[in-house]
Design an enzyme around this catalytic site. Sequence first.
Site, PDB file in Angstrom:
ATOM      1  N   SER A 256       0.830  -1.202   0.000  1.00  0.00           N
ATOM      2  CA  SER A 256       0.000   0.000   0.000  1.00  0.00           C
ATOM      3  C   SER A 256       0.869   1.258   0.000  1.00  0.00           C
ATOM      4  O   SER A 256       1.629   1.469  -0.937  1.00  0.00           O
ATOM      5  CB  SER A 256      -0.952  -0.048   1.204  1.00  0.00           C
ATOM      6  OG  SER A 256      -2.025   0.844   1.044  1.00  0.00           O
TER       7      SER A 256
ATOM      8  N   HIS B 168      -7.373  -6.132   0.193  1.00  0.00           N
ATOM      9  CA  HIS B 168      -6.212  -5.241   0.231  1.00  0.00           C
ATOM     10  C   HIS B 168      -5.114  -5.756   1.156  1.00  0.00           C
ATOM     11  O   HIS B 168      -3.934  -5.526   0.899  1.00  0.00           O
ATOM     12  CB  HIS B 168      -6.670  -3.848   0.684  1.00  0.00           C
ATOM     13  CG  HIS B 168      -5.593  -2.815   0.645  1.00  0.00           C
ATOM     14  ND1 HIS B 168      -4.865  -2.528  -0.505  1.00  0.00           N
ATOM     15  CD2 HIS B 168      -5.106  -1.985   1.610  1.00  0.00           C
ATOM     16  CE1 HIS B 168      -3.984  -1.586  -0.254  1.00  0.00           C
ATOM     17  NE2 HIS B 168      -4.105  -1.234   1.027  1.00  0.00           N
TER      18      HIS B 168
END
Length: 257
Positions: free
Chosen positions: A94, A237
């Site tokens: 991320s 994610h």
Amino acid sequence: MILNYSIIPIKNFYQKNNITIITIHGLFGNTYSLHYIAKILNQKLQCKIIEINVRNHGLSPKNNIMNYTIMAQDILDTLNYISIKNNIIIIGHSMGGKIAMTLTKFIPNFIKKIIILDIAPVNYFYNNKNIFFILKKINKLKIMTKKKAFEIMSFYITKKYIIKYFLNSFFNGKWQFNLPILNNEYNKILSWETIPTWSGESLFLKGEKSSYINIFHYKDLFNQFPLARIYNIPAGHFLHIEETNIVINQIFNFCLK
């Protein structure tokens, strides 16, 4: 700025591969976020691994600025401090993935490969006000234990592994990350400035249940990383937590090539 970091020692003090792997966690994370993956890679590859705490996270210094040029410079300052200057593989999740990508602009010839976990080199427009609300609520209620914090966060977050991800940075009733600064700089963390094309080897691990890498991002991704490989992971994610073994196998095989 010199960041807080940890080094996973090489078993039997024998370095089989002349590479150094750098791990960079995502927003609200710390060195623990990718530690299990780093530990397994250390055992399999017999190479030095440096785990980084990004500014305003973990035990690293606090600073009011959170743009990617500055955060990449922090990594460079830290690597120079510990004399790591070439043959580098960077793994970033991320926000950490964006830092890893930015580093290719500054030291393109010293980076051997980059491995990016579920993020693309684009601007995002996500609204994470709910997350900040929950984290601030823990502060407001003056919660002191992880157990109580877990109970409260469970009302808002259904997936336990996500709660545990946050709580890895909760000690003695305080968040290790600097919540006010992250809140103020959140739009910069979502942002991206296009970088020069880097023709090194790059692997993008995409969470199939996540929207952080999608078909609309491919043009920007390949313009900046033309040799990129994209591999789908059956997860969201936090793919490195949901499907750890698959992620480790993909990273291990990519590092060997």
